[in-house]
Design a protein around this motif. Sequence first.
Motif, PDB file in Angstrom:
ATOM      1  N   ILE A 145       0.787  -1.130   0.182  1.00 10.90           N
ATOM      2  CA  ILE A 145       0.148   0.189   0.014  1.00 10.90           C
ATOM      3  C   ILE A 145       0.873   1.147   0.031  1.00 10.90           C
ATOM      4  N   ILE A 146       0.701   2.110  -0.979  1.00 12.99           N
ATOM      5  CA  ILE A 146       1.351   3.427  -0.968  1.00 12.99           C
ATOM      6  C   ILE A 146       0.271   4.538  -0.811  1.00 12.99           C
ATOM      7  N   GLU A 147       0.617   5.574   0.084  1.00  7.27           N
ATOM      8  CA  GLU A 147      -0.342   6.756   0.249  1.00  7.27           C
ATOM      9  C   GLU A 147       0.513   7.877   0.063  1.00  7.27           C
ATOM     10  N   LYS A 148       0.132   8.825  -0.572  1.00  2.00           N
ATOM     11  CA  LYS A 148       0.715  10.260  -0.720  1.00  2.00           C
ATOM     12  C   LYS A 148      -0.186  11.506  -0.204  1.00  2.00           C
ATOM     13  N   HIS A 149       0.556  12.232   0.561  1.00  2.00           N
ATOM     14  CA  HIS A 149      -0.278  13.328   0.927  1.00  2.00           C
ATOM     15  C   HIS A 149       0.379  14.573   1.097  1.00  2.00           C
ATOM     16  N   HIS A 150      -0.074  15.869   1.210  1.00  2.00           N
ATOM     17  CA  HIS A 150       0.542  17.163   1.341  1.00  2.00           C
ATOM     18  C   HIS A 150       1.693  17.151   2.532  1.00  2.00           C
ATOM     19  N   SER A 152       1.698  20.031  -2.101  1.00  2.00           N
ATOM     20  CA  SER A 152       0.104  20.020  -2.033  1.00  2.00           C
ATOM     21  C   SER A 152      -0.676  18.968  -2.488  1.00  2.00           C
ATOM     22  N   ILE A 153      -0.200  17.557  -2.614  1.00  2.00           N
ATOM     23  CA  ILE A 153      -0.810  16.476  -2.842  1.00  2.00           C
ATOM     24  C   ILE A 153      -1.988  16.355  -2.083  1.00  2.00           C
ATOM     25  N   GLU A 186      -7.276   8.590  -6.690  1.00  2.00           N
ATOM     26  CA  GLU A 186      -6.429   9.975  -6.632  1.00  2.00           C
ATOM     27  C   GLU A 186      -7.587  11.080  -6.301  1.00  2.00           C
ATOM     28  N   ALA A 187      -7.255  11.738  -5.309  1.00  2.00           N
ATOM     29  CA  ALA A 187      -8.252  12.897  -5.030  1.00  2.00           C
ATOM     30  C   ALA A 187      -7.907  14.350  -5.582  1.00  2.00           C
ATOM     31  N   LEU A 188      -8.430  14.885  -6.590  1.00  2.00           N
ATOM     32  CA  LEU A 188      -7.982  16.055  -7.198  1.00  2.00           C
ATOM     33  C   LEU A 188      -8.055  17.348  -6.481  1.00  2.00           C
TER      34      LEU A 188
END
Length: 250
Positions: A138-143, A195-196, A216-218
């Motif tokens: 599982i890979i998660e990306k955020h700001h 700002s992901i 992916e949340a835009l």
Amino acid sequence: MVNILLSGCSGTMGKVLITECTKLENIKIVAGFDKQYSSDFSFPVYSNLEDIKEKIDVIIDFSNPVVLDSLLKFCVKSKLPLVLCTTGFSDSQIKEIKSASTETPIFFSANMSLGINLIKNLLIKAATVLYDGFDIEIIEKHHNKKVDSPSGTAYLLGDAIINSIPEENEYVHGREGYHKREKKEIGMHSLRGGSIVGEHEVIFAGNDEIVSIKHEALSKNIFAMGAFKAAKYLVDQEAGLYDMDDMLDL
């Protein structure tokens, strides 16, 4: 008309909800709750829940885990429905949420996106089919301002997988050193930058094939709209603990 008390109105998500609410009919933010705020609002903002005078139908919370105790006590006392959108709760706080839900309706989801919750159910099916011959990562990306890591959504997806697999599994947070991957591992990897808004990918890696499921949340607007849908749903419910599966009838 559904009257909302917005907890955490001065935060980033609070401001998104205020903007998005103006586009909706039959729902209105009539008051706010925030320990610290500096902006001007079109509704009264309170630092003490007991001071609220407006008629409230439901509370939406996008704040911080530190205010959970006061929110739960107020909702139980007032029999007010509570939509909890905050993440980063401890195990003991989750127990408190479950206990409070026996006395008032509480909607609790690690992610308010309809797409994420659909993916969660797709992963349950995928895991039951693929777990035997595939490694799961599982890979998660955020700001860069997100404070909790891994994200609550990553755990939402990972727990759905673990609970659907008959064999024992465990999370491995990142990897370092010199050792082979074990079959029971579910890799959990967090990236923070820029700002992901939010990106989650689950990889099923097998011999000669890879299955990847990604969301992916835009923009943050999707979380606001999910919260409003949850609020409308919750006002008609009895005391209990609800989530997206209940609302979407999944």
